[in-house]
Design an enzyme around this catalytic site. Sequence first.
Site, PDB file in Angstrom:
ATOM      1  N   GLU A   1      -4.535   0.015  -8.277  1.00  0.00           N
ATOM      2  CA  GLU A   1      -3.484   0.712  -8.391  1.00  0.00           C
ATOM      3  C   GLU A   1      -2.370   0.442  -9.434  1.00  0.00           C
ATOM      4  OE1 GLU A   1      -3.018   4.704  -5.377  1.00  0.00           O
ATOM      5  OE2 GLU A   1      -2.409   2.732  -4.551  1.00  0.00           O
TER       6      GLU A   1
ATOM      7  N   HIS B   1      -2.439  -2.586  -6.599  1.00  0.00           N
ATOM      8  CA  HIS B   1      -2.554  -2.439  -5.047  1.00  0.00           C
ATOM      9  C   HIS B   1      -3.935  -2.223  -5.318  1.00  0.00           C
ATOM     10  CE1 HIS B   1      -2.965   0.941  -1.920  1.00  0.00           C
ATOM     11  NE2 HIS B   1      -3.325  -0.443  -1.754  1.00  0.00           N
TER      12      HIS B   1
ATOM     13  N   SER C   1       0.935  -1.288   0.094  1.00  0.00           N
ATOM     14  CA  SER C   1       0.130  -0.079  -0.001  1.00  0.00           C
ATOM     15  C   SER C   1       0.906   1.236   0.000  1.00  0.00           C
ATOM     16  CB  SER C   1      -0.743   0.282   1.402  1.00  0.00           C
ATOM     17  OG  SER C   1      -0.171  -0.434   2.492  1.00  0.00           O
TER      18      SER C   1
ATOM     19  N   ASN D   1      -4.001   5.977  -1.053  1.00  0.00           N
ATOM     20  CA  ASN D   1      -2.967   6.566   0.491  1.00  0.00           C
ATOM     21  C   ASN D   1      -2.398   7.394   0.630  1.00  0.00           C
ATOM     22  OD1 ASN D   1      -3.720   3.982   1.838  1.00  0.00           O
ATOM     23  ND2 ASN D   1      -2.765   2.659   0.924  1.00  0.00           N
TER      24      ASN D   1
HETATM   25  N1  CAA Z   1     -15.283  -9.674   0.379  1.00  0.00           N
HETATM   26  C1  CAA Z   1     -16.474 -10.370  -0.559  1.00  0.00           C
HETATM   27  N2  CAA Z   1     -17.669  -9.287  -0.401  1.00  0.00           N
HETATM   28  C2  CAA Z   1     -17.984  -8.733   0.135  1.00  0.00           C
HETATM   29  C3  CAA Z   1     -17.290  -9.002   1.135  1.00  0.00           C
HETATM   30  C4  CAA Z   1     -15.689  -8.952   1.409  1.00  0.00           C
HETATM   31  N3  CAA Z   1     -14.946  -9.392   2.552  1.00  0.00           N
HETATM   32  N4  CAA Z   1     -17.499  -7.582   2.746  1.00  0.00           N
HETATM   33  C5  CAA Z   1     -18.914  -6.834   1.726  1.00  0.00           C
HETATM   34  N5  CAA Z   1     -19.049  -7.754   0.608  1.00  0.00           N
HETATM   35  C6  CAA Z   1     -20.415  -7.794   0.194  1.00  0.00           C
HETATM   36  C7  CAA Z   1     -21.029  -8.420   0.650  1.00  0.00           C
HETATM   37  O1  CAA Z   1     -21.537  -9.393   0.388  1.00  0.00           O
HETATM   38  C8  CAA Z   1     -22.238  -7.464  -0.372  1.00  0.00           C
HETATM   39  O2  CAA Z   1     -22.819  -7.112  -1.894  1.00  0.00           O
HETATM   40  P1  CAA Z   1     -23.842  -7.239  -2.359  1.00  0.00           P
HETATM   41  O3  CAA Z   1     -24.207  -5.842  -2.632  1.00  0.00           O
HETATM   42  O4  CAA Z   1     -23.619  -8.200  -3.535  1.00  0.00           O
HETATM   43  O5  CAA Z   1     -24.890  -8.368  -1.054  1.00  0.00           O
HETATM   44  C9  CAA Z   1     -21.651  -5.888  -0.197  1.00  0.00           C
HETATM   45  O6  CAA Z   1     -20.286  -5.789  -0.374  1.00  0.00           O
HETATM   46  C10 CAA Z   1     -21.969  -5.219   0.412  1.00  0.00           C
HETATM   47  O7  CAA Z   1     -22.051  -5.279   1.705  1.00  0.00           O
HETATM   48  P2  CAA Z   1     -22.329  -5.531   3.242  1.00  0.00           P
HETATM   49  O8  CAA Z   1     -24.167  -4.530   2.668  1.00  0.00           O
HETATM   50  O9  CAA Z   1     -22.108  -6.337   4.480  1.00  0.00           O
HETATM   51  O10 CAA Z   1     -22.085  -3.807   3.865  1.00  0.00           O
HETATM   52  P3  CAA Z   1     -22.035  -1.949   3.469  1.00  0.00           P
HETATM   53  O11 CAA Z   1     -23.047  -2.427   2.082  1.00  0.00           O
HETATM   54  O12 CAA Z   1     -21.514  -1.794   4.699  1.00  0.00           O
HETATM   55  O13 CAA Z   1     -20.547  -2.549   2.496  1.00  0.00           O
HETATM   56  C11 CAA Z   1     -18.072  -2.455   2.423  1.00  0.00           C
HETATM   57  C12 CAA Z   1     -19.223  -2.684   2.757  1.00  0.00           C
HETATM   58  C13 CAA Z   1     -17.820  -2.726   0.713  1.00  0.00           C
HETATM   59  C14 CAA Z   1     -17.001  -2.547   2.544  1.00  0.00           C
HETATM   60  C15 CAA Z   1     -18.270  -0.841   2.086  1.00  0.00           C
HETATM   61  O14 CAA Z   1     -18.369  -0.393   3.269  1.00  0.00           O
HETATM   62  C16 CAA Z   1     -17.287   0.300   1.912  1.00  0.00           C
HETATM   63  O15 CAA Z   1     -17.563   0.679   0.516  1.00  0.00           O
HETATM   64  N6  CAA Z   1     -16.396   1.017   3.151  1.00  0.00           N
HETATM   65  C17 CAA Z   1     -15.410   1.292   2.361  1.00  0.00           C
HETATM   66  C18 CAA Z   1     -14.529   0.932   2.137  1.00  0.00           C
HETATM   67  C19 CAA Z   1     -12.930   1.266   1.412  1.00  0.00           C
HETATM   68  O16 CAA Z   1     -12.705   2.447   1.573  1.00  0.00           O
HETATM   69  N7  CAA Z   1     -12.283   0.314   0.860  1.00  0.00           N
HETATM   70  C20 CAA Z   1     -10.714   0.849   0.677  1.00  0.00           C
HETATM   71  C21 CAA Z   1     -10.066   1.173   1.801  1.00  0.00           C
HETATM   72  S1  CAA Z   1      -8.938   1.580   1.677  1.00  0.00           S
HETATM   73  C22 CAA Z   1      -7.547   0.393   1.144  1.00  0.00           C
HETATM   74  O17 CAA Z   1      -8.285  -0.796   0.862  1.00  0.00           O
HETATM   75  C23 CAA Z   1      -6.118   0.596   0.738  1.00  0.00           C
HETATM   76  C24 CAA Z   1      -5.336   0.261   2.140  1.00  0.00           C
HETATM   77  O18 CAA Z   1      -3.766  -0.216   1.201  1.00  0.00           O
HETATM   78  C25 CAA Z   1      -5.432   0.301   2.940  1.00  0.00           C
END
Ligand code: CAA
Length: 284
Positions: free
Chosen positions: A153, A141, A120, A191
């Site tokens: 990315e 990424h 990351s 990031n």
């Molecule tokens: N694996 C597979 N599918 C997943 C999952 C996982 N780990 N987690 C959630 N899902 C799927 C669910 O099954 C659901 O699918 P459907 O819409 O088809 O039913 C969908 O994602 C939405 O999940 P939920 O309804 O359980 O929950 P939600 O609507 O709150 O979404 C989330 C969860 C997708 C995580 C959402 O909260 C979100 O987008 N959060 C922000 C995530 C983010 O910003 N990620 C980037 C982080 S930064 C990074 O990763 C870079 C780094 O280097 C640190």
Amino acid sequence: MAAAKEIGVVGSGQMGSGIAQLAAVNGLDVWLHDTDPGALTRAKKSISESVQRSVSKGQLPQEVGAEALGRIKFTSNLEDFRSADVIIEAVIESEEVKKILFGQLDRIAKGPAILASNTSSISITRLATATSRPHQVIGMHFMNPPPVMKLVEIVRGADTSDDTFNATKSLAERLGKTVICSQDYSGFIVNRILMPMINEAFHTLYTGVATKEDIDTGMKLGTNHPMGPLELADFIGLDVCLSIMKVLHAGLGNSKYAPCPLLVQYVDAGRLGRKRGIGVYNYQ
Ligand code: CAA
């Protein structure tokens, strides 16, 4: 460069298992490696549950789900990666650990194989120096969770070739992702922008401006983010956030990137976020 058919993923945590699942669902043969057999067992269970969920929601035909699960092989032996076209490393965010691994992968992987890192924030150029093929080393990424988030990315190291970039871009697109391209500077694009925002949320909490709930609600409803920054930090892992802030601070040399003392204290206390059951919030 021919399209990738077989990939290796090193590290079966949240990111590695998510990448393996995504690749298998999109028709690739996958080796998933971890040195810890317990971690492989947990990965197998979580991938299987996630694929089953997609099947029961009608998003994936039953036979496609079953075929995908059959395409993932779990191993604790890196030698199994010798026929992989692309190897994606998703181990802990430590330059030292990743460099040792890249040296091993360089010896094992076939000549044309691409060595990609899901890092990351760590320099791809420096990771490439641990190999004899710096033109075939690249950053790939994924965002967490990899099966859901639409972005990859791609980070070009100083010596990454156009062929390697194009093959990696094609692979990401085959996995259904939109690609952005970053030069190799600390934190890349996502990031570089996201972590200072999370760090600032910690400062806002640390200096008593507002409660954690109000900070998160403010950013969720005020700027339409799916999660507030503190909730997101717990989701990513506070240790990961801290290590990225340290890379930004060291690499960009500006005091604005200094990690917030509260973030440092939580990590010292073992409050690493959801994975530990406690971070900014308590999940127990
Ligand atoms: N694996 C597979 N599918 C997943 C999952 C996982 N780990 N987690 C959630 N899902 C799927 C669910 O099954 C659901 O699918 P459907 O819409 O088809 O039913 C969908 O994602 C939405 O999940 P939920 O309804 O359980 O929950 P939600 O609507 O709150 O979404 C989330 C969860 C997708 C995580 C959402 O909260 C979100 O987008 N959060 C922000 C995530 C983010 O910003 N990620 C980037 C982080 S930064 C990074 O990763 C870079 C780094 O280097 C640190």
